[in-house]
Design a protein around this motif. Structure first.
Motif, PDB file in Angstrom:
ATOM      1  N   UNK A 275       0.833  -1.207   0.000  1.00  0.00           N
ATOM      2  CA  UNK A 275       0.000   0.000   0.000  1.00  0.00           C
ATOM      3  C   UNK A 275       0.865   1.253   0.000  1.00  0.00           C
ATOM      4  N   UNK A 276       2.065   1.137   0.586  1.00  0.00           N
ATOM      5  CA  UNK A 276       2.964   2.293   0.666  1.00  0.00           C
ATOM      6  C   UNK A 276       4.172   2.151  -0.265  1.00  0.00           C
ATOM      7  N   UNK A 277       4.021   1.307  -1.289  1.00  0.00           N
ATOM      8  CA  UNK A 277       5.013   1.242  -2.352  1.00  0.00           C
ATOM      9  C   UNK A 277       6.266   0.454  -2.050  1.00  0.00           C
ATOM     10  N   UNK A 278       6.295  -0.297  -0.950  1.00  0.00           N
ATOM     11  CA  UNK A 278       7.494  -1.042  -0.557  1.00  0.00           C
ATOM     12  C   UNK A 278       7.450  -2.445  -1.171  1.00  0.00           C
ATOM     13  N   UNK A 279       7.957  -2.561  -2.400  1.00  0.00           N
ATOM     14  CA  UNK A 279       7.906  -3.844  -3.098  1.00  0.00           C
ATOM     15  C   UNK A 279       8.867  -4.867  -2.499  1.00  0.00           C
ATOM     16  N   UNK A 280       9.989  -4.411  -1.972  1.00  0.00           N
ATOM     17  CA  UNK A 280      10.989  -5.337  -1.434  1.00  0.00           C
ATOM     18  C   UNK A 280      10.423  -6.120  -0.252  1.00  0.00           C
ATOM     19  N   UNK A 281       9.927  -5.407   0.737  1.00  0.00           N
ATOM     20  CA  UNK A 281       9.364  -6.093   1.907  1.00  0.00           C
ATOM     21  C   UNK A 281       8.090  -6.848   1.533  1.00  0.00           C
ATOM     22  N   UNK A 282       7.289  -6.266   0.650  1.00  0.00           N
ATOM     23  CA  UNK A 282       6.052  -6.931   0.241  1.00  0.00           C
ATOM     24  C   UNK A 282       6.347  -8.295  -0.376  1.00  0.00           C
ATOM     25  N   UNK A 283       7.385  -8.372  -1.194  1.00  0.00           N
ATOM     26  CA  UNK A 283       7.738  -9.646  -1.827  1.00  0.00           C
ATOM     27  C   UNK A 283       8.155 -10.681  -0.787  1.00  0.00           C
ATOM     28  N   UNK A 301      -4.465 -24.775  -4.441  1.00  0.00           N
ATOM     29  CA  UNK A 301      -5.392 -23.835  -3.813  1.00  0.00           C
ATOM     30  C   UNK A 301      -5.364 -22.494  -4.543  1.00  0.00           C
ATOM     31  N   UNK A 302      -6.528 -21.920  -4.874  1.00  0.00           N
ATOM     32  CA  UNK A 302      -6.558 -20.604  -5.522  1.00  0.00           C
ATOM     33  C   UNK A 302      -5.878 -19.529  -4.688  1.00  0.00           C
ATOM     34  N   UNK A 303      -6.058 -19.596  -3.360  1.00  0.00           N
ATOM     35  CA  UNK A 303      -5.440 -18.598  -2.484  1.00  0.00           C
ATOM     36  C   UNK A 303      -3.921 -18.706  -2.530  1.00  0.00           C
ATOM     37  N   UNK A 304      -3.418 -19.933  -2.577  1.00  0.00           N
ATOM     38  CA  UNK A 304      -1.971 -20.144  -2.668  1.00  0.00           C
ATOM     39  C   UNK A 304      -1.442 -19.580  -3.987  1.00  0.00           C
ATOM     40  N   UNK A 305      -2.166 -19.838  -5.078  1.00  0.00           N
ATOM     41  CA  UNK A 305      -1.745 -19.322  -6.377  1.00  0.00           C
ATOM     42  C   UNK A 305      -1.725 -17.806  -6.418  1.00  0.00           C
ATOM     43  N   UNK A 306      -2.700 -17.185  -5.763  1.00  0.00           N
ATOM     44  CA  UNK A 306      -2.762 -15.723  -5.758  1.00  0.00           C
ATOM     45  C   UNK A 306      -1.582 -15.133  -4.991  1.00  0.00           C
ATOM     46  N   UNK A 307      -1.277 -15.710  -3.828  1.00  0.00           N
ATOM     47  CA  UNK A 307      -0.153 -15.208  -3.036  1.00  0.00           C
ATOM     48  C   UNK A 307       1.162 -15.447  -3.768  1.00  0.00           C
ATOM     49  N   UNK A 308       1.266 -16.577  -4.451  1.00  0.00           N
ATOM     50  CA  UNK A 308       2.476 -16.879  -5.218  1.00  0.00           C
ATOM     51  C   UNK A 308       2.680 -15.846  -6.325  1.00  0.00           C
ATOM     52  N   UNK A 309       1.566 -15.391  -6.906  1.00  0.00           N
ATOM     53  CA  UNK A 309       1.653 -14.357  -7.928  1.00  0.00           C
ATOM     54  C   UNK A 309       2.168 -13.041  -7.364  1.00  0.00           C
ATOM     55  N   UNK A 310       1.721 -12.677  -6.164  1.00  0.00           N
ATOM     56  CA  UNK A 310       2.201 -11.447  -5.528  1.00  0.00           C
ATOM     57  C   UNK A 310       3.670 -11.569  -5.125  1.00  0.00           C
ATOM     58  N   UNK A 311       4.098 -12.788  -4.824  1.00  0.00           N
ATOM     59  CA  UNK A 311       5.498 -13.018  -4.490  1.00  0.00           C
ATOM     60  C   UNK A 311       6.378 -12.688  -5.698  1.00  0.00           C
ATOM     61  N   UNK A 312       5.898 -13.048  -6.888  1.00  0.00           N
ATOM     62  CA  UNK A 312       6.659 -12.783  -8.112  1.00  0.00           C
ATOM     63  C   UNK A 312       6.514 -11.339  -8.574  1.00  0.00           C
ATOM     64  N   UNK A 313       5.322 -10.776  -8.378  1.00  0.00           N
ATOM     65  CA  UNK A 313       5.060  -9.419  -8.870  1.00  0.00           C
ATOM     66  C   UNK A 313       4.211  -8.665  -7.851  1.00  0.00           C
TER      67      UNK A 313
END
Length: 351
Positions: A275-283, A301-313
């Protein structure tokens, strides 16, 4: 050392029939408690309890301000039990108007000693005449009878889950079935660091079971507070610190069986950072959330796939760019730090 405890009626009752009828219900309840009969002294216009400082309850509720007594810190005995029980019954009838306080817990009465003394002096003279109400009149009090609370549930063993409270009958929504004093209080909820130290110190002084209960209460409190959008937007460091405290408590309380709640906490931390633009910590937080959740739900799991996507991007999350006060790139995760230093960086400690 002795301390004083009691409960106040705030605001005081009026002479209106509704208040007086409710007060009579409370008086009837108090008189029906079997063990009180040994210590109750009935006067013309009030009941005096032959215990502690001999607290009194008038028959006319509009005169009542406070029910209080000194209690021995070493052996509180029946005095403490009596005050707390009558307060609970008063809460059932008058809700939050009946306010408990205790010097031991840092509280005090809203009324001065002189105010209470004057009110008790007025008990000796009766102002109102009790009127007989027609039998067809609808009762003004329709709440549950607190004397029946103990029959609403029983403590039973359940297979694989230990003991629990099992309902013995249908319980109306809003019925209070259990009330306990807090195991401890903290001095300052506004300052996260002080609060954490205060809680840690007091947890150490509790027994194993009490400490577990206290942790679970604090877990629920932190879990609820993290979802406050205003804090996330305007005080993100406080929100992230709450996530850190929650994660630590979850690990301490549940150890290897912590499961989804820890994954959700890491995901909350991810959302605060992105939310505050911190991609490093967010990843990093997305990775931590993924590692816990995949064990619980599996790769499909769809939830696992979604979180995995945020891990990459991480910036693909819809909250990215709401604020850029913590702006970092995903590649800015520090390398070569030991575990403690990395943890300090991740949770923005010392910022």
């Amino acid at each position: 050392m002795d301390y004083e405890a009691g409960f106040d009626m705030v605001p005081p009752l009026t002479k209106e029939p509704r208040d007086q009828e409710k007060w009579e219900i409370l008086i009837d309840i108090v008189q029906s408690i079997v063990w009180y009969k040994e210590i109750m002294l009935f006067k013309s216009n009030y009941i005096e309890f032959n215990i502690g400082d001999h607290p009194k309850i008038p028959f006319e509720g509009h005169k009542f301000l406070s029910f209080r007594s000194k209690i021995s810190n070493i052996d509180p005995g029946q005095t403490k039990d009596m005050i707390e029980e009558i307060w609970v019954y008063a809460m059932v009838v008058f809700d939050s108007r009946a306010r408990y306080w205790s010097n031991k817990l840092g509280g005090s009465s809203v009324y001065s000693w002189q105010d209470v003394h004057d009110s008790e002096t007025s008990y000796d003279k009766r102002d109102l005449q009790r009127e007989e109400k027609p039998s067809t009149e609808a009762p003004l009090w329709t709440g549950p009878n607190p004397l029946e609370y103990q029959h609403l549930y029983s403590i039973q063993s359940t297979p694989g889950k230990g003991k629990g409270l099992i309902a013995c009958t249908r319980i109306a929504r809003g019925t209070r079935v259990l009330m306990e004093s807090p195991l401890f209080t903290v001095t300052n909820l506004a300052l996260t660091g002080i609060m954490e130290n205060d809680i840690a110190t007091k947890l150490k002084s509790l027994s194993k079971v009490e400490a577990s209960d206290a942790r679970r209460v604090q877990i629920d409190h932190l879990d609820s507070s993290i979802g406050n959008a205003s804090t996330v937007l305007h005080k993100p460091d406080d929100a992230l610190a709450a996530c850190r405290s929650l994660a630590a408590l979850l690990k301490e309380e549940y150890d290897v069986s912590v499961g989804i709640r820890l994954a959700r906490t890491y995901y909350d931390a991810f959302q605060i950072c992105i939310t505050h633009g911190d991609q490093a910590r967010a990843a990093v937080f997305a990775k931590l959330a993924y590692e816990v959740r995949v064990v619980c739900e599996g790769e499909d799991s769809p939830a696992v796939g979604r979180v995995k996507g945020f891990m990459a991007n991480p910036k693909s999350h819809r909250n990215f760019g709401t604020s850029m006060r913590w702006r970092t790139e995903k590649t800015m995760v520090p390398k070569g730090l030991d575990d403690e230093a990395f943890d300090q960086w991740l949770w923005r400690q010392g910022k």
